[in-house]
Design an enzyme around this catalytic site. Structure first.
Site, PDB file in Angstrom:
ATOM      1  CD  GLU A  79      10.986 -32.648   6.471  1.00 23.91           C
ATOM      2  OE1 GLU A  79      11.511 -31.592   6.049  1.00 23.91           O
ATOM      3  OE2 GLU A  79      11.001 -32.986   7.664  1.00 23.91           O
TER       4      GLU A  79
ATOM      5  CD1 TRP B  50      17.324 -28.063  10.854  1.00 27.52           C
ATOM      6  CD2 TRP B  50      16.015 -26.564  11.843  1.00 27.52           C
ATOM      7  NE1 TRP B  50      16.182 -27.956  10.136  1.00 27.52           N
ATOM      8  CE2 TRP B  50      15.359 -27.042  10.715  1.00 27.52           C
ATOM      9  CE3 TRP B  50      15.395 -25.597  12.641  1.00 27.52           C
ATOM     10  CZ2 TRP B  50      14.094 -26.605  10.345  1.00 27.52           C
ATOM     11  CZ3 TRP B  50      14.141 -25.164  12.275  1.00 27.52           C
ATOM     12  CH2 TRP B  50      13.510 -25.665  11.144  1.00 27.52           C
TER      13      TRP B  50
END
Ligand code: AMP
Length: 544
Positions: free
Chosen positions: A333, A447
C-alpha cells in the site's frame, strides 16, 4: 496566479525515454530461465517496449485495460513494465507463488485482458485457464520453445508478437494521475486486495529511491534485483535504476545462494536488494563454501526490507562482504518504501555496536511520507521511542483505497492509512516495528494467512479447532506452527492432517509442525488469544 513553468506529466514512459536518451549504453543483464546470461541496453529496452506498445494497441488494448504478468525478473518483464504502462494500460504483476484459487481470483478481479507468462508457468496456466473469465490470450515470454507448448491452450509467443510490430511509437501524454500498475496484497481476512499505483505516485516514489538518504542509486551502480518484480514492482527499483541509468542485474528464477553469489561476482554488483531470507541463504552459502566475498565482490550496500533484518545479517555483511545494510520498511500500500534507516549527523560518532542497533530500526521518513502512532482509541501517541501503537502513514505514494473501492475508503478522517503494524517512533523520528496487529505469518518475505490455514485445518472432519502462529525460523524468518484440538471421539494423525492440508493450501504454506492440545486459549468474546499461544510456544524452535 499560476507559475510560468513548463508542465510535463510525471509518466512511467518518461523514465525509459530518459534512459534511452541519456543512458542508451547502460546494460540490463538477465539470467534466462535456461540459465544463460542475456545482455541488452536501455536503448534496446526502450525500442522493444515501444514494440510492445504497438502490439498491444493492435490487439485492441485500450487505456486503463489491465495486462497481467506471471514472470520472474528478466529483461522482457522490464519491457512490459514500460510498454504496458507507457501506452496507457495497467500492468498487473501477479505473484506466481500464490495458491491457484487465489491466482484465479486475482486475475478475474483485475479483469486482465492478456496474460504474459514465463514458459515455466505454462503448466500452471493450463490448470488455471478454465477458471479465468476475462483473459483473451496467453503470451509466453519466449520465442517458440517446444517445451512451452500446451496441449490445451492456444499460446502466443512474445518474440513473434513484437517482431510483427515496429518500434516507431510516440509515448502518449497521459494524465499523470492515471493508473499505471496494479499489485494485490493478501491480508489476514477476506480476499486479496488490489493496490492501484498511478504514474505520478510511481515517478515520485522513484525519485525518493534515488535520493542519497534513501537507496542512493547512481549511474555508476550495478544493482542486483533479488526482490521479485511481482512483489510491489520489485520495490520500485526497476524504475529507479532506469531513472539514473544504473546497470541492472536480473536473476530470473535463480535466487539461491550459489546463483546470486556468481551473479554478484561475475557482474561486480555494487548494490543488491532483497528480503532477509535471500541474504541469509547467500550468507550460508558463503560460509559453507568458505568464500572470500571481500576480495571477490564489489558490493557496497545491501537493501533489505519486507521483514525485520536480523542483527547477524547486518554484522556479516559488514565484516565479510564490506557491505553496508540499508534497512527499509514499507508495504504494498506504500509503493512500498516509506522509511529507510539512514543516519543523522549525530550518529557519525556512534560506536560500531551502537550503529548496528540503529540499523536494525526500520528508519525514518523521507520527504513525501509522514508517520504517526496511535492507540486503540485513535489517540495520537508520543514519539518518545517507548510508546508503541498502531502505525499510521500518509503521503504521495500511499494508497487511498483498494481497487474497486471508493477513493479514500481506507483512510481515516485526517487522511491516514492504518498499516496494521505496531511500532514506536523515537524523538529523532526513527520508527521501529514491535509487532503486527495482523496475525499473518511471514515466510521468506511472503505472507501465509493464519486464518486460511486454520480454515483449511478445520475443514477436516476430526478437527474441532485450530490456530496457526508464526514462530522464528533461522532461514525463513517465520514458519507456521499449527495447534489443533481434536473433536471428541475422533482421531487424526499429523500425517493425515498434512495430507488434508496439502490439497487445500500451497505447499510452502504447510505447517512445519502440528501440535495437538486439549483446548485453545480464548478471550471472553470467544476470540482466539494468539498472544497467549505465542507465549506458550515461545521456547519452541524450528531447525534450518
Ligand atoms: P507487503 O505488503 O507484502 O510488502 O508486506 C508489508 C508488511 O511487511 C508490513 O506491513 C510489515 O508488517 C512487514 N515489513 C515490511 N518491511 C519490514 C521491515 N523492514 N521490518 C519489519 N517488518 C516489515
Amino acid at each position: 496566479m499560476h507559475g510560468l513553468m513548463q508542465n510535463h506529466p510525471l509518466l512511467v514512459s518518461s523514465l525509459i525515454e530518459h534512459a534511452g536518451n541519456a543512458h542508451p549504453h547502460a546494460e540490463v543483464v538477465s539470467r534466462t530461465l535456461e540459465g544463460r546470461m542475456h545482455r541488452c541496453t536501455y536503448a534496446d529496452i526502450e525500442r522493444r517496449s515501444k514494440r510492445v506498445a504497438n502490439a498491444l494497441t493492435a490487439l485492441g488494448v485500450s487505456p486503463g485495460a489491465r495486462v497481467g504478468t506471471l514472470a520472474w525478473n528478466g529483461y522482457r518483464h522490464l519491457e512490459l513494465f514500460f510498454g504496458v504502462s507507457g501506452m496507457g494500460a495497467v500492468l498487473h504483476t501477479v505473484n506466481p507463488r500464490l495458491f491457484p484459487e487465489q491466482l484465479a481470483y486475482i486475475i478475474n478481479h483485475a479483469e486482465d485482458r492478456y496474460l504474459f507468462l514465463d514458459a515455466c508457468f505454462v503448466p500452471l496456466v493450463e490448470k488455471l485457464a478454465p477458471q479465468l473469465t476475462t483473459v483473451k490470450a496467453f503470451v509466453v515470454m519466449a520465442g517458440r520453445p517446444v517445451e512451452a507448448a500446451s496441449t490445451t491452450l492456444d499460446l502466443c509467443y512474445y518474440e513473434e508478437l513484437i517482431a510483427a510490430h515496429s518500434d516507431d511509437y510516440r509515448w502518449p501524454q497521459l494524465d499523470e494521475n492515471a493508473a499505471s500498475s496494479l499489485c494485490y496484497t493478501s491480508g489476514t481476512t477476506g480476499n486479496p486486495k488490489g493496490v492501484l499505483y498511478s504514474h505520478r505516485s510511481t515517478v515520485l516514489h522513484t525519485m525518493l529511491l534515488c535520493m542519497a538518504d534513501a537507496f542512493a542509486l547512481t549511474a555508476v551502480d550495478s544493482v542486483l534485483l533479488a526482490s521479485p518484480m511481482f512483489h510491489v514492482n520489485a520495490w520500485g527499483i526497476p524504475y529507479a535504476a532506469t531513472m539514473v541509468g544504473a546497470r541492472l542485474l536480473l536473476p530470473g528464477a535463480a535466487l539461491d545462494g550459489a546463483s546470486l553469489y556468481q551473479l554478484m561476482r561475475d557482474e561486480q554488483a555494487t548494490a543488491a536488494a532483497g528480503v532477509p531470507t535471500v541474504w541469509l541463504m547467500l550468507q550460508q552459502y558463503v560460509h559453507t563454501q568458505s568464500l572470500r566475498p571481500l576480495e571477490e565482490l564489489a558490493l557496497r550496500r545491501i537493501i533489505v526490507g519486507g521483514a525485520a533484518v536480523p542483527r547477524a545479517v547486518v554484522e556479516t555483511f559488514e565484516r565479510l562482504f564490506g557491505a553496508h545494510v540499508l534497512h527499509a520498511w514499507g508495504m504494498t500500500e506504500t509503493s512500498p518504501v516509506a522509511t529507510v534507516c539512514r543516519p543523522l549527523r549525530k550518529h557519525l560518532e556512534y560506536s560500531a555496536a551502537e550503529r548496528i542497533d540503529l540499523q536494525r530500526k526500520q528508519g525514518r521518513v523521507p520527504y513525501g511520507v509522514a508517520l504517526r502512532i496511535a492507540d486503540e482509541s485513535g489517540a495520537v501517541l508520543a514519539h518518545d521511542g517507548v510508546a508503541s501503537g498502531r502505525l499510521l502513514v500518509r503521503g504521495h505514494w500511499v494508497a487511498s483505497a483498494y481497487y474497486g473501492d471508493e477513493a479514500g475508503a481506507i483512510l481515516d478522517a485526517d487522511g491516514w492509512f492504518d498499516t496494521g503494524d505496531i511500532a514506536t517512533i523515537d524523538p529523532d523520528g526513527y520508527m521501529q516495528i514491535t509487532d503486527r496487529a495482523k496475525d499473518v505469518i511471514k515466510s521468506g518475505g511472503e505472507w501465509i494467512s493464519s486464518i486460511d490455514l486454520e480454515n483449511a485445518a478445520v475443514d477436516h472432519p476430526a478437527v474441532a479447532e485450530a490456530a496457526a502462529i508464526g514462530l522464528p525460523h533461522p532461514v525463513w524468518q517465520e514458519r507456521p506452527l499449527l495447534v489443533v484440538v481434536r473433536k471428541t471421539g475422533h482421531d487424526v494423525t499429523k500425517d493425515e492432517l498434512l495430507a488434508h492440508l496439502s490439497e487445500r493450501v500451497a505447499k510452502w504454506w504447510l505447517p512445519n509442525e502440528i501440535v495437538f492440545v486439549a483446548e485453545l486459549p480464548h478471550t471472553a468474546t470467544g476470540k482466539l488469544q494468539k498472544m497467549v499461544l505465542r507465549e506458550m510456544f515461545k521456547q519452541h524452535r524450528f531447525d534450518a
